[in-house]
Design a protein around this motif. Sequence first.
Motif, PDB file in Angstrom:
ATOM      1  N   ASP A  28      25.951  37.468  -9.440  1.00 22.50           N
ATOM      2  CA  ASP A  28      25.108  38.236  -9.292  1.00 22.50           C
ATOM      3  C   ASP A  28      23.665  37.785  -9.482  1.00 22.50           C
ATOM      4  O   ASP A  28      22.784  38.318  -8.677  1.00 22.50           O
ATOM      5  CB  ASP A  28      25.202  39.259 -10.678  1.00 22.50           C
ATOM      6  CG  ASP A  28      26.406  40.101 -10.791  1.00 22.50           C
ATOM      7  OD1 ASP A  28      27.109  40.272  -9.578  1.00 22.50           O
ATOM      8  OD2 ASP A  28      26.755  40.432 -11.826  1.00 22.50           O
ATOM      9  N   ALA A  29      23.604  36.771  -9.999  1.00 19.66           N
ATOM     10  CA  ALA A  29      22.173  35.897 -10.122  1.00 19.66           C
ATOM     11  C   ALA A  29      21.642  35.494  -8.579  1.00 19.66           C
ATOM     12  O   ALA A  29      20.724  35.458  -8.128  1.00 19.66           O
ATOM     13  CB  ALA A  29      22.102  34.910 -11.083  1.00 19.66           C
ATOM     14  N   LEU A  30      22.674  34.809  -8.121  1.00 19.47           N
ATOM     15  CA  LEU A  30      22.582  34.338  -6.693  1.00 19.47           C
ATOM     16  C   LEU A  30      22.470  35.592  -5.499  1.00 19.47           C
ATOM     17  O   LEU A  30      21.378  35.453  -4.728  1.00 19.47           O
ATOM     18  CB  LEU A  30      23.848  33.544  -6.223  1.00 19.47           C
ATOM     19  CG  LEU A  30      24.019  32.397  -6.848  1.00 19.47           C
ATOM     20  CD1 LEU A  30      25.290  31.698  -6.434  1.00 19.47           C
ATOM     21  CD2 LEU A  30      22.889  31.357  -6.484  1.00 19.47           C
ATOM     22  N   ASP A  31      23.080  36.569  -5.839  1.00 21.13           N
ATOM     23  CA  ASP A  31      22.866  37.858  -4.931  1.00 21.13           C
ATOM     24  C   ASP A  31      21.416  38.396  -4.984  1.00 21.13           C
ATOM     25  O   ASP A  31      20.985  38.783  -4.070  1.00 21.13           O
ATOM     26  CB  ASP A  31      23.918  38.757  -5.226  1.00 21.13           C
ATOM     27  CG  ASP A  31      25.150  38.412  -4.974  1.00 21.13           C
ATOM     28  OD1 ASP A  31      25.415  37.427  -3.908  1.00 21.13           O
ATOM     29  OD2 ASP A  31      26.174  39.053  -5.204  1.00 21.13           O
ATOM     30  N   LEU A  32      21.065  38.551  -6.489  1.00 24.85           N
ATOM     31  CA  LEU A  32      19.678  38.881  -6.426  1.00 24.85           C
ATOM     32  C   LEU A  32      18.450  38.003  -5.969  1.00 24.85           C
ATOM     33  O   LEU A  32      17.663  38.502  -5.392  1.00 24.85           O
ATOM     34  CB  LEU A  32      19.556  39.049  -8.169  1.00 24.85           C
ATOM     35  CG  LEU A  32      17.950  39.486  -8.506  1.00 24.85           C
ATOM     36  CD1 LEU A  32      17.619  40.931  -7.925  1.00 24.85           C
ATOM     37  CD2 LEU A  32      17.714  39.273  -9.848  1.00 24.85           C
ATOM     38  N   MET A  33      18.783  36.519  -6.178  1.00 22.79           N
ATOM     39  CA  MET A  33      17.778  35.597  -5.623  1.00 22.79           C
ATOM     40  C   MET A  33      17.817  35.784  -4.186  1.00 22.79           C
ATOM     41  O   MET A  33      16.585  35.836  -3.496  1.00 22.79           O
ATOM     42  CB  MET A  33      18.347  34.236  -6.075  1.00 22.79           C
ATOM     43  CG  MET A  33      17.555  33.289  -5.776  1.00 22.79           C
ATOM     44  SD  MET A  33      18.351  31.349  -5.646  1.00 22.79           S
ATOM     45  CE  MET A  33      19.672  31.584  -4.584  1.00 22.79           C
ATOM     46  N   VAL A  34      18.835  35.810  -3.415  1.00 24.99           N
ATOM     47  CA  VAL A  34      18.853  35.881  -2.184  1.00 24.99           C
ATOM     48  C   VAL A  34      18.240  37.229  -1.603  1.00 24.99           C
ATOM     49  O   VAL A  34      17.589  37.146  -0.426  1.00 24.99           O
ATOM     50  CB  VAL A  34      20.360  35.571  -1.411  1.00 24.99           C
ATOM     51  CG1 VAL A  34      20.580  36.174   0.007  1.00 24.99           C
ATOM     52  CG2 VAL A  34      20.842  34.605  -1.898  1.00 24.99           C
ATOM     53  N   SER A  35      18.522  38.266  -2.268  1.00 30.89           N
ATOM     54  CA  SER A  35      18.046  39.528  -1.877  1.00 30.89           C
ATOM     55  C   SER A  35      16.382  39.608  -1.934  1.00 30.89           C
ATOM     56  O   SER A  35      16.093  40.098  -0.974  1.00 30.89           O
ATOM     57  CB  SER A  35      18.492  40.655  -2.881  1.00 30.89           C
ATOM     58  OG  SER A  35      18.171  41.882  -2.357  1.00 30.89           O
ATOM     59  N   VAL A  36      15.864  39.045  -2.932  1.00 29.92           N
ATOM     60  CA  VAL A  36      14.441  39.145  -2.761  1.00 29.92           C
ATOM     61  C   VAL A  36      13.798  38.172  -2.208  1.00 29.92           C
ATOM     62  O   VAL A  36      12.897  38.491  -1.701  1.00 29.92           O
ATOM     63  CB  VAL A  36      14.053  39.095  -4.669  1.00 29.92           C
ATOM     64  CG1 VAL A  36      14.605  40.154  -5.405  1.00 29.92           C
ATOM     65  CG2 VAL A  36      14.209  37.473  -5.096  1.00 29.92           C
ATOM     66  N   GLN A  37      14.499  36.999  -1.891  1.00 26.89           N
ATOM     67  CA  GLN A  37      13.865  36.034  -0.893  1.00 26.89           C
ATOM     68  C   GLN A  37      13.890  36.814   0.370  1.00 26.89           C
ATOM     69  O   GLN A  37      12.947  36.736   1.310  1.00 26.89           O
ATOM     70  CB  GLN A  37      14.441  34.790  -1.153  1.00 26.89           C
ATOM     71  CG  GLN A  37      14.371  33.909  -2.288  1.00 26.89           C
ATOM     72  CD  GLN A  37      15.047  32.787  -2.242  1.00 26.89           C
ATOM     73  OE1 GLN A  37      16.207  32.419  -1.901  1.00 26.89           O
ATOM     74  NE2 GLN A  37      14.243  31.553  -2.688  1.00 26.89           N
ATOM     75  N   TYR A  38      15.008  37.437   0.825  1.00 21.95           N
ATOM     76  CA  TYR A  38      15.143  37.925   2.017  1.00 21.95           C
ATOM     77  C   TYR A  38      14.431  39.146   2.545  1.00 21.95           C
ATOM     78  O   TYR A  38      13.711  39.044   3.467  1.00 21.95           O
ATOM     79  CB  TYR A  38      16.642  37.882   2.722  1.00 21.95           C
ATOM     80  CG  TYR A  38      16.806  38.346   3.775  1.00 21.95           C
ATOM     81  CD1 TYR A  38      16.893  37.329   4.986  1.00 21.95           C
ATOM     82  CD2 TYR A  38      17.186  39.865   4.121  1.00 21.95           C
ATOM     83  CE1 TYR A  38      16.963  38.024   6.276  1.00 21.95           C
ATOM     84  CE2 TYR A  38      17.673  40.318   5.402  1.00 21.95           C
ATOM     85  CZ  TYR A  38      17.558  39.328   6.637  1.00 21.95           C
ATOM     86  OH  TYR A  38      17.517  39.739   7.756  1.00 21.95           O
ATOM     87  N   ASN A  39      14.718  40.139   1.596  1.00 24.16           N
ATOM     88  CA  ASN A  39      13.855  41.442   1.853  1.00 24.16           C
ATOM     89  C   ASN A  39      12.539  41.533   1.303  1.00 24.16           C
ATOM     90  O   ASN A  39      11.671  42.273   1.802  1.00 24.16           O
ATOM     91  CB  ASN A  39      14.890  42.653   0.984  1.00 24.16           C
ATOM     92  CG  ASN A  39      16.336  42.386   1.746  1.00 24.16           C
ATOM     93  OD1 ASN A  39      16.446  42.360   2.737  1.00 24.16           O
ATOM     94  ND2 ASN A  39      17.019  42.854   0.852  1.00 24.16           N
ATOM     95  N   GLU A  40      12.279  40.661   0.212  1.00 27.58           N
ATOM     96  CA  GLU A  40      10.771  40.925  -0.335  1.00 27.58           C
ATOM     97  C   GLU A  40       9.889  39.698   0.194  1.00 27.58           C
ATOM     98  O   GLU A  40       8.748  39.594  -0.201  1.00 27.58           O
ATOM     99  CB  GLU A  40      10.893  41.246  -1.509  1.00 27.58           C
ATOM    100  CG  GLU A  40      11.932  42.315  -2.057  1.00 27.58           C
ATOM    101  CD  GLU A  40      11.423  43.462  -1.327  1.00 27.58           C
ATOM    102  OE1 GLU A  40      10.189  43.889  -1.146  1.00 27.58           O
ATOM    103  OE2 GLU A  40      12.266  44.435  -1.217  1.00 27.58           O
ATOM    104  N   GLY A  41      10.514  38.478   0.466  1.00 24.27           N
ATOM    105  CA  GLY A  41       9.854  37.348   0.502  1.00 24.27           C
ATOM    106  C   GLY A  41       9.012  36.655  -0.695  1.00 24.27           C
ATOM    107  O   GLY A  41       8.248  36.080  -0.786  1.00 24.27           O
TER     108      GLY A  41
END
Length: 122
Positions: A28-41
């Motif tokens: 879950d922590a990795l998914d959140l990290m990837v999501s905010v990096q990819y979607n929000e920069g």
Amino acid sequence: MEIRVDQRNDSKVAVVVSEEIVIQNVQDALDLMVSVQYNEGCDKILLKKEQIVDDFFELKTKLAGEILQKYTNYQVKLAIVGEFGSYNSKSLSDFIHESNKGKRFWFLPTETEALDALHGVK
């Protein structure tokens, strides 16, 4: 879950808005990290204590160590907002104290303090 981006100059922080637990495990922590990096920069994340499973704050589970190591590897900074005095653990208290001295992870009482810490580092 909603992500609100707080921006000051060229610093962007992903503020997680949710009434539910967002991180229950390392994935879950990795998914959140990837999501905010990819979607929000963003490479800085602000979470409320209530958005993380209680096992995170039981250091013997090693969940906090595993998650923070992943975030370190990917150069993601994290601030957790909440009241941590209710945990009756010297090791957790020491861990929080040492984390707050650094420039990567913070455990702070208010969102304002957390945003100031996150925006204050490169």
